[in-house]
Design an enzyme around this catalytic site. Structure first.
Site, short mmCIF file in Angstrom:
data_model
loop_
_atom_site.label_atom_id
_atom_site.label_comp_id
_atom_site.label_asym_id
_atom_site.label_seq_id
_atom_site.Cartn_x
_atom_site.Cartn_y
_atom_site.Cartn_z
N LYS A 31 1.01 -1.23 -0.08
CA LYS A 31 0.03 -0.18 -0.05
C LYS A 31 0.94 1.40 -0.03
O LYS A 31 0.38 2.42 -0.08
CB LYS A 31 -0.99 0.05 1.30
CG LYS A 31 -2.04 -0.94 1.08
CD LYS A 31 -3.19 -0.68 1.99
CE LYS A 31 -2.82 -0.84 3.48
NZ LYS A 31 -2.78 -2.29 3.90
N HIS B 253 2.51 -11.68 10.85
CA HIS B 253 3.43 -10.41 10.49
C HIS B 253 3.09 -9.33 11.37
O HIS B 253 1.89 -9.24 11.92
CB HIS B 253 2.94 -10.03 8.75
CG HIS B 253 1.50 -9.99 8.57
ND1 HIS B 253 0.55 -11.01 8.40
CD2 HIS B 253 0.94 -8.84 8.45
CE1 HIS B 253 -0.73 -10.47 8.12
NE2 HIS B 253 -0.61 -9.19 8.37
#
Ligand code: GTA
Length: 329
Positions: A199, A269
């Site tokens: 992103k 993550h």
């Protein structure tokens, strides 16, 4: 501007001006040399829009469902922030069209040179029905999930139908994005790869967004964490912060470091974003600060196995119990 911000900007500006210099040199040499940003074939020429999944005038993005050749696809278009280091060129190199003038007030349409007016574009293809649903604007409801709900309802569901984590394995095995890695600790137990989140276009530090992906593959999410994971979590926290300070000159006090519950991708993550940047999913109903996670596990080694956790779920209103009835979590 604070001296710290100016320093950060100058790091990015340096990297950027190197890129511009390389691009200019490539242009002058007719292109094709090493170092040139690769120009891709415009695969979107063939894109056929089916419907708009969501859009936001404020965030200046649009999520579109359609077809690329014969495959389902989602395309995300997003206008990127205006960078301070491009202002001089923006003012001198643009065309300006007057819209209205009234007393001391006037508005214009500024037509910027194309390279200062790019749109960040993300393509998911082939997209599954789950991708389409994920990007569709839907009303969301807070779900309450006990430890037992997780075991009996959520876990069977995610084992059956969560998003593929092939992209994660590609990163860990250097089959994709290898040139984007910012830092790696290769240890199989406590190691991880730190790289820019997709992103983030990496053009400015203001919306910095990196992810640290654990090398170990058997930890799905917050729910799997016990005190045995503390060395891994502390390693990610410390070395991730150090690497970001070194590369982007951003101190730990400027970072929001957190895990999502629930995540979209069930491979452990950690998100590193710049404090002050409202990254999607950084709200209290989804983001769990890594510092808190570490402390909670230090005080109770089974903390995340037993706690009731809350998370937003899109679509129909449902509690974990209701989910059991319709087979969706
Ligand atoms: N480097 O291939 C990848 C990749 N993929 C497939 C996902 N990520 C990747 N990073 C790299 N390469 O931050 C990133 C995602 C995300 C993280 C996974 O991995 O960008 P998560 O498991 O907690 O999942 O984190 P999350 O947060 O739900 O995923 P995601 O995609 O960020 O979605 C959250 C919301 O953000 C979406 O519902 C949407 O509203 C918004 N969003 C998603 N993508 C974009 C985009 N490209 N532009 C703008 N908004 C977006």
């Amino acid at each position: 501007d604070t001296p710290a911000k100016r320093e950060i900007d100058s790091v990015v500006t340096d990297e950027l001006s190197q890129k511009v210099k390389r691009a200019k040199a490539d242009n002058e040499n007719g292109g094709g040399e090493v170092g040139k940003e690769p120009e891709s074939e415009n695969i979107l020429r063939e894109f056929k829009t089916s419907n708009v999944l969501s859009d936001s005038a404020r965030e200046k993005n649009i999520f579109i469902h359609g077809k690329l050749a014969d495959q389902e696809a989602v395309v995300i278009l997003e206008k990127t922030p205006i960078r301070e280091d491009t202002l001089a060129e923006l003012f001198s190199g643009s065309r300006l069209k007057l819209e209205m003038k009234n007393d001391i007030y006037s508005t214009y349409r500024l037509q910027a040179p194309p390279h200062l007016n790019e749109i960040k574009t993300t393509v998911v293809c082939p997209a599954t029905e789950k991708h389409v649903k994920k990007y569709q604007r839907q009303e969301s409801f807070l779900v309450e999930e006990t430890g037992e709900d997780y075991q009996s309802i959520t876990l069977p569901y995610i084992q059956k139908q969560s998003f593929s984590v092939q992209w994660v394995y590609n990163i860990l095995e250097k089959k994709a994005e290898a040139d984007r890695i910012v830092y790696e600790d290769p240890d199989p137990k406590v190691g991880f790869v730190l790289l820019p989140d997709f992103k983030w276009d990496q053009k400015q530090v203001d919306d910095l967004y990196l992810i640290a992906i654990a090398h170990q593959r058997d930890t799905r999410s917050l729910r799997d964490l016990t005190s045995e994971h503390l060395p891994l979590l502390q390693n990610i926290f410390q070395k991730g912060k150090d690497a970001i300070l070194e590369r982007y000159k951003l101190p730990a006090s400027k970072l929001r470091v957190y895990l999502h519950y629930q995540p979209s991708y069930y491979h452990l993550h950690v998100h590193f974003t710049k404090l002050g940047y409202e990254a999607p999913g950084c709200g209290v109903e989804r983001a769990h600060l890594l510092a808190d996670v570490i402390q909670n596990l230090q005080s109770n080694h089974q903390y995340y196995k037993s706690r009731t956790l809350y998370f937003p779920s899109e679509g129909r209103r449902r509690t974990a119990q209701q989910v059991q009835g319709d087979g969706e979590a």
